[in-house]
Design a protein around this motif. Structure first.
Motif, mmCIF file in Angstrom:
data_model
loop_
_atom_site.group_PDB
_atom_site.id
_atom_site.type_symbol
_atom_site.label_atom_id
_atom_site.label_comp_id
_atom_site.label_asym_id
_atom_site.label_seq_id
_atom_site.Cartn_x
_atom_site.Cartn_y
_atom_site.Cartn_z
ATOM 1 N N ARG A 1 0.858 -1.192 0.000
ATOM 2 C CA ARG A 1 0.000 0.000 0.000
ATOM 3 C C ARG A 1 0.887 1.233 0.000
ATOM 4 O O ARG A 1 1.809 1.327 0.814
ATOM 5 N N VAL A 2 0.614 2.149 -0.910
ATOM 6 C CA VAL A 2 1.435 3.357 -1.042
ATOM 7 C C VAL A 2 0.614 4.582 -0.670
ATOM 8 O O VAL A 2 -0.529 4.717 -1.105
ATOM 9 N N VAL A 3 1.174 5.439 0.156
ATOM 10 C CA VAL A 3 0.558 6.737 0.448
ATOM 11 C C VAL A 3 1.519 7.829 -0.013
ATOM 12 O O VAL A 3 2.692 7.820 0.349
ATOM 13 N N ALA B 1 -1.932 6.233 9.073
ATOM 14 C CA ALA B 1 -2.985 5.795 8.145
ATOM 15 C C ALA B 1 -2.678 4.406 7.605
ATOM 16 O O ALA B 1 -3.559 3.544 7.501
ATOM 17 N N LEU B 2 -1.400 4.163 7.287
ATOM 18 C CA LEU B 2 -1.012 2.847 6.769
ATOM 19 C C LEU B 2 -1.172 1.776 7.844
ATOM 20 O O LEU B 2 -1.643 0.674 7.577
ATOM 21 N N ALA C 1 -4.562 0.744 8.261
ATOM 22 C CA ALA C 1 -5.014 -0.081 7.139
ATOM 23 C C ALA C 1 -4.455 -1.502 7.224
ATOM 24 O O ALA C 1 -4.638 -2.293 6.304
ATOM 25 N N ARG D 1 -5.957 7.844 4.376
ATOM 26 C CA ARG D 1 -6.540 6.518 4.525
ATOM 27 C C ARG D 1 -7.121 5.994 3.220
ATOM 28 O O ARG D 1 -7.064 4.800 2.942
ATOM 29 N N GLN E 1 -5.916 6.644 0.354
ATOM 30 C CA GLN E 1 -4.745 6.170 -0.392
ATOM 31 C C GLN E 1 -4.285 4.814 0.124
ATOM 32 O O GLN E 1 -3.983 3.913 -0.657
ATOM 33 N N ALA E 2 -4.229 4.690 1.455
ATOM 34 C CA ALA E 2 -3.748 3.445 2.054
ATOM 35 C C ALA E 2 -4.683 2.286 1.705
ATOM 36 O O ALA E 2 -4.267 1.137 1.668
ATOM 37 N N ASP F 1 -6.073 1.975 -1.146
ATOM 38 C CA ASP F 1 -6.029 1.819 -2.601
ATOM 39 C C ASP F 1 -7.276 2.341 -3.295
ATOM 40 O O ASP F 1 -7.651 1.853 -4.360
#
Lengths: 359, 307
Positions: free
Chosen positions: A186-188, A205-206, A209, B256, B258-259, B261
């Protein structure tokens, strides 16, 4: 932008030297233009370590000056000019966005040597560019990350969607997938090189997730702090970030500019300097993998070390086929190795990546 | 993948707090008729003073006090310039930001990367483990509850007490307040210092709690967002809280998305707080009578007792 006392002193010195300059006794002055401050413990810190290494290596024969927090763009041109008028014989401009300013100033001072980091513009014979093959280091980190993740989701904090960053993402992902077919990445994107608060938020945030291994391509240590609190694994970026070892930081990718800086300053001093476009990696020590801590299982450490050695010896290229692009079309055939031109313009993900590159 | 609303809310409260603190302080300053554009400078001073103190003493409480002190020291310079020497407030505020950024960089040199003590959370583990309500209500560091307390206190003082009435009177018409015998300069000194303390506390939260490190320029424009937030909230304390959470929420949500997808245009989401501010400004200014009711009438005007 702050003028450092050293530079002020040398500027005053230069002003006082309105008499004919005795070139023999004058120390060779090397200037550095920084995008941030050495206190970032990341990108600029490593360039400053290179500067200090130059000072230590040449002693009294060299004098160094630097300007920090120089914005990219027109202001950089003024800063570089000011540095040269202050007596600099050679200038390292250490951010991608200084390219045009470096070349513009180089046209006015043909006797000064210019070195532009991570750039591609060499409009004048006195401008060289240099960059590191960060993707080689990312391959090793991906190899470790793929085996250490339990949630099978690896997080990656990207700065800007430019080829240098995308190379790193692809390289890390390919090598994580190689050892763990279930892994996802996952990319932010933060759209900044340096903003500790945003970097920390992106890390959080990552983690929310489901990420349990975190990689970053931004300059501050803020994501490391968040990783530490969340009890997940992270990797140091640009500098060693050893203060976060043994956990969360289990290894790091270090930009080691010192050998290159010493080599180029030496060449400039004895007149053998020629224009070049350097892109070096683990082989010459421009990219170094920081100490792998005991948190990594021993067999993983051993296989990672084997990969480092193979890349360093030129036996293994991180982008070796078969590799497909994200849309499933073939990119590299079996055994084929990516050419530098494609890598330098890499604006696509490899197969298996789930997100989209923003434009 | 669906975004977990609980972690989103927890994150947005944290993201919003530095800006919330700075904005609630600035609201009081503006309510007394002074426009201090130096919020960014006061925040970064708070960040560096708080971090150095936390590092040196190991005490978080002292660090927050030092953060407030740092912000107040800079605010004092502004107060002397604008209230005693009667300098232009806009120019002084901008100068304050530049001065604060430079001074903080000087003070903080060498402190980057040093360890700071961790901040205690006031509620026990058992409360934090309650599903949904636990993380949202009880998982934060103490300063977040203090920040909300300050909002409540500011609302109460401004709208329900005599002191609040006097502050508002000074902000609406300083000549009339002066004629009634209120010490305009003294009151504004006090509000400016309060604003500095709040901004400094917000900065200290950033360096000691959220990032746990010191970097040059680490506030990265939060002070300017705080200034926008006061206008967005049309000088009403609870709306400052709502606005801060809305801005923080957008920032936390876009990361979030973005995380997870989800293909969202990141630039658009990043710009959305500013777009919302502009929309609110347009709506406010479309009704001239309401705008006049909300903005302090003497905002930014220099007070001279003899004029």
């Amino acid at each position: 932008m702050k003028l450092m006392p050293k530079l002020l002193a040398s500027a005053a010195l230069a002003a006082g030297l309105a008499l004919p300059v005795a070139a023999q006794d004058d120390p060779f002055q090397v200037g550095f233009i920084y995008i941030g401050t050495p206190g970032d413990y990341g990108w600029t810190y490593e360039h400053d370590q290179g500067r200090l290494a130059v000072e230590a290596h040449f002693g009294d024969r060299v004098e160094t000056v630097f300007l920090e927090n120089v914005p990219e763009g027109a202001d950089a041109e003024r800063a570089i000019t000011q540095m040269i008028l202050g007596g600099a014989d050679m200038v390292f401009t250490t951010s991608f966005g200084y390219g045009e300013a470096t070349n513009a100033v180089a046209a006015q001072f043909p006797d000064v040597y210019f070195e532009h980091a991570t750039g591609y513009l060499r409009e004048h014979p006195n401008v060289s560019t240099y960059n590191a093959r960060f993707y080689e280091g990312r391959a090793v980190l991906g190899h470790i990350a793929g085996q250490m993740t339990e949630s099978n989701i690896i997080g990656y904090i990207g700065s800007y969607p430019i080829p240098e960053v995308i190379q790193g993402i692809n390289s890390a992902f390919l090598h994580a997938r190689e050892v763990n077919p279930d892994v996802e990445m996952r990319v932010v994107w933060t759209y900044t090189w340096f903003d500790p608060a945003v970097e920390a938020d992106a890390a959080q945030a990552l983690i929310d997730a489901g990420v349990d291994v975190l990689m970053q391509h931004t300059d501050s240590t803020a994501p490391q702090t968040v990783a530490q609190e969340a009890g997940i694994i992270s990797f140091g970026q640009a500098s060693d970030m050893i203060q976060f070892a043994p956990l969360p930081r289990v290894a790091s990718i270090i930009d080691n500019w010192a050998p290159y800086y010493i080599r180029r300053v030496g060449e400039a001093m004895d007149g053998t300097w020629t224009q070049s476009d350097i892109w070096e990696g683990i082989d010459t020590g421009m990219v170094v993998i920081g100490e792998m801590t005991d948190a990594i299982p021993e067999d993983v450490r051993a296989s990672a070390q084997a990969m480092i050695d193979a890349i360093g010896a030129g036996e293994y290229h991180p982008f070796t086929g078969p590799i497909n692009r994200q849309d499933g079309t073939a990119w590299l055939a079996e055994g084929e190795v990516a050419d530098d031109g494609t890598l330098a313009g890499m604006m696509f993900y490899v197969e298996g990546m789930t997100g989209d590159i923003p434009n | 993948m669906i975004i977990d609303p609980v972690t989103l809310i927890v994150a947005l409260i944290t993201v919003a707090t530095p800006v919330l603190l700075a904005a609630i302080g600035e609201l009081v300053v503006e309510k007394s008729g002074v426009l201090n554009l130096g919020v960014e400078g006061m925040m970064i001073m708070g960040a560096v003073c708080g971090f150095i103190t936390a590092q040196q003493t190991g005490s978080v409480a002292l660090a927050f006090a030092a953060g407030m002190g740092g912000g107040m020291a800079l605010a004092l310079v502004f107060a002397v310039l604008t209230q005693v020497l009667m300098a232009n407030q806009v120019a002084s505020g901008l100068a304050l930001t530049l001065f604060g950024l430079g001074l903080a960089a000087l003070l903080g040199a060498g402190y980057s990367g040093l360890p700071v003590p961790s901040v205690t959370r006031p509620f026990p583990e058992a409360l934090r483990d309650i599903p949904v309500a636990g993380p949202i209500l009880f998982s934060h560091s103490i300063l977040i509850y203090i920040a909300i307390g300050i909002v409540a206190a500011v609302w109460y003082v401004l709208t329900r007490t005599r002191i609040g009435l006097v502050i508002r009177a000074v902000g609406e018409n300083h000549d009339a307040a002066h004629a009634l015998g209120y010490k305009v300069v003294r009151i504004r000194f006090a509000t400016i210092l309060f604003g500095g303390a709040c901004a400094g506390l917000g900065g200290a939260f950033l360096s000691v709690v959220r990032v746990q490190n010191w970097f040059d320029g680490m506030t990265a424009g939060a002070g300017w967002i705080a200034l926008a937030l006061v206008v967005f909230a049309s000088w009403k304390p609870w709306r400052v809280l709502l606005g801060a959470w809305l801005f923080g929420g957008i920032a936390a949500l876009q990361l979030r998305l973005q995380a997870a997808d989800v293909g969202v245009p990141v630039a658009l989401l990043d710009a959305s707080p500013y777009i919302v501010t502009i929309v609110v400004l347009v709506i406010i200014s479309s009704d001239r009578r309401r705008a006049a009711l909300n903005a302090p009438a003497a905002l930014g005007r220099v007070f001279h007792a003899s004029s």
